[in-house]
Design a protein around this motif. Structure first.
Motif, short mmCIF file in Angstrom:
data_model
loop_
_atom_site.label_atom_id
_atom_site.label_comp_id
_atom_site.label_asym_id
_atom_site.label_seq_id
_atom_site.Cartn_x
_atom_site.Cartn_y
_atom_site.Cartn_z
N ILE A 74 104.06 63.10 75.66
CA ILE A 74 105.02 61.85 75.46
C ILE A 74 105.65 61.67 76.85
CG2 ILE A 74 107.13 60.99 74.50
CD1 ILE A 74 106.43 62.68 71.85
N THR A 75 104.93 60.60 77.55
CA THR A 75 105.54 60.43 79.00
C THR A 75 106.86 59.68 79.06
OG1 THR A 75 104.33 58.15 79.04
CG2 THR A 75 103.26 60.22 79.76
N HIS A 76 107.21 58.94 78.14
CA HIS A 76 108.35 58.34 77.88
C HIS A 76 108.70 57.46 76.54
CE1 HIS A 76 106.63 54.62 79.67
NE2 HIS A 76 107.76 53.83 79.32
N PHE A 77 110.13 57.36 76.55
CA PHE A 77 110.17 56.73 75.26
C PHE A 77 111.31 55.59 75.48
CE2 PHE A 77 112.33 60.71 74.85
CZ PHE A 77 113.25 60.46 74.43
N SER A 78 111.42 54.64 74.48
CA SER A 78 112.70 53.49 74.80
C SER A 78 113.22 53.24 73.30
CB SER A 78 112.24 52.40 75.63
OG SER A 78 111.39 51.69 74.52
N GLU A 90 114.47 49.18 67.68
CA GLU A 90 112.96 49.45 67.79
C GLU A 90 112.95 50.69 68.48
OE1 GLU A 90 109.46 47.25 70.24
OE2 GLU A 90 110.37 46.08 68.71
N LEU A 91 111.68 51.59 68.15
CA LEU A 91 111.54 52.92 68.91
C LEU A 91 110.17 52.66 69.66
CD1 LEU A 91 112.00 55.71 69.83
CD2 LEU A 91 111.07 56.52 67.58
N LYS A 92 109.98 52.62 70.87
CA LYS A 92 108.68 52.72 71.56
C LYS A 92 108.45 54.22 72.25
CE LYS A 92 108.76 47.95 72.50
NZ LYS A 92 108.51 46.78 73.60
N ILE A 93 107.19 54.74 71.76
CA ILE A 93 107.04 55.86 72.45
C ILE A 93 105.48 55.80 73.13
CG2 ILE A 93 106.25 58.56 72.12
CD1 ILE A 93 107.77 58.09 69.63
N TRP A 94 105.45 56.21 74.55
CA TRP A 94 104.32 56.04 75.48
C TRP A 94 103.72 57.39 75.49
CZ3 TRP A 94 108.22 52.79 76.04
CH2 TRP A 94 108.07 51.42 76.17
N ILE A 95 102.64 57.61 75.20
CA ILE A 95 101.55 58.56 75.25
C ILE A 95 100.61 58.72 76.23
CG2 ILE A 95 100.19 60.03 73.83
CD1 ILE A 95 102.88 59.75 72.34
N SER A 96 100.56 59.91 77.05
CA SER A 96 99.70 59.92 78.12
C SER A 96 98.33 59.48 77.78
CB SER A 96 99.72 61.31 78.87
OG SER A 96 99.29 62.29 77.97
N GLY A 97 97.57 58.83 78.72
CA GLY A 97 96.42 58.39 78.36
C GLY A 97 96.23 57.13 77.66
N THR A 98 97.28 56.65 77.14
CA THR A 98 97.18 55.25 76.40
C THR A 98 98.16 54.28 77.01
OG1 THR A 98 98.95 55.86 74.97
CG2 THR A 98 96.85 56.35 74.08
N ALA A 99 97.75 52.98 77.05
CA ALA A 99 98.52 51.96 77.78
C ALA A 99 99.44 51.31 76.87
CB ALA A 99 97.43 50.98 78.12
N ALA A 100 99.31 51.32 75.54
CA ALA A 100 100.42 50.68 74.47
C ALA A 100 101.12 51.55 74.00
CB ALA A 100 99.44 49.79 73.67
N PRO A 101 102.30 51.45 73.85
CA PRO A 101 103.44 52.43 73.12
C PRO A 101 103.09 52.59 71.61
CG PRO A 101 104.46 50.63 73.75
CD PRO A 101 103.19 50.44 74.04
N VAL A 102 103.29 53.39 71.07
CA VAL A 102 103.67 53.54 69.57
C VAL A 102 104.94 52.90 69.31
CG1 VAL A 102 103.85 55.03 67.67
CG2 VAL A 102 102.42 55.69 69.39
N GLU A 103 104.69 51.88 68.46
CA GLU A 103 106.22 51.36 68.12
C GLU A 103 106.32 51.27 66.62
OE1 GLU A 103 106.26 47.10 69.65
OE2 GLU A 103 104.68 47.50 70.78
N LYS A 104 107.64 51.67 66.35
CA LYS A 104 108.23 51.50 65.08
C LYS A 104 109.52 50.74 65.03
CE LYS A 104 105.38 54.52 63.23
NZ LYS A 104 104.62 54.00 61.85
N LYS A 105 109.81 49.88 64.09
CA LYS A 105 111.02 49.25 63.76
C LYS A 105 111.81 49.53 62.68
CE LYS A 105 109.15 45.13 65.65
NZ LYS A 105 109.46 43.86 66.17
N PHE A 106 112.95 49.53 62.87
CA PHE A 106 114.12 49.94 61.97
C PHE A 106 115.18 48.77 61.87
CE2 PHE A 106 112.52 53.41 64.37
CZ PHE A 106 111.99 54.29 63.67
N ASN A 107 115.71 48.77 60.79
CA ASN A 107 116.93 47.81 60.47
C ASN A 107 117.99 48.52 60.94
OD1 ASN A 107 118.40 49.53 58.67
ND2 ASN A 107 118.13 47.81 56.86
#
Length: 125
Positions: A74-78, A90-107
């Motif tokens: 995990i390189t960074h998250f927001s 919203e939570l975004k997690i960037w993984i090394s080797g991938t350009a697009a983050p993993v995104e999860k939405k919450f109320n």
């Protein structure tokens, strides 16, 4: 967590015994579950070595997609908090080797700061 709470996007912390019963086959020989959160049918599982995201799919939820992210990858998250008109956090997690983050939405009833804090603790180990 009640059915209506789940539909509204409320995340709840799970008991480790329940997580272990259902997902013990995912653990490495020296790994242990430490925290887990459920959001409707999806799960965030924190072990001492990685983050496991469980996405139950379909009407019955029998089809399951499981992503495993070692904390060191995990390189960074927001986080983005919910606003007045934008009701989702919203939570975004960037993984090394991938350009697009993993995104999860919450109320906005989920304390996004708590989830972020747990993730920060594990990533900074």
């Amino acid at each position: 967590m009640g059915f209506l709470d789940g539909l509204m996007g409320n995340a709840s912390e799970l008991k480790m015994e329940d997580v272990h019963k259902e997902f013990k086959h995912l653990l490495g020989s020296t790994e242990r579950f430490e925290k887990a959160y459920k959001l409707i049918r999806d799960l965030f599982i924190f072990t001492d070595k990685r983050l496991i995201l469980v996405d139950k799919q379909g009407i019955t939820g029998k089809k399951v997609e499981i992503h495993s992210y070692p904390y060191k990858s995990i390189t960074h998250f927001s986080i983005e908090t919910a606003g007045t008109f934008d009701m989702d956090a919203e939570l975004k997690i960037w993984i090394s080797g991938t350009a697009a983050p993993v995104e999860k939405k919450f109320n906005k009833s989920l304390n996004i700061y708590e989830l972020q804090s747990v993730l920060a603790d594990y990533v900074m180990k």
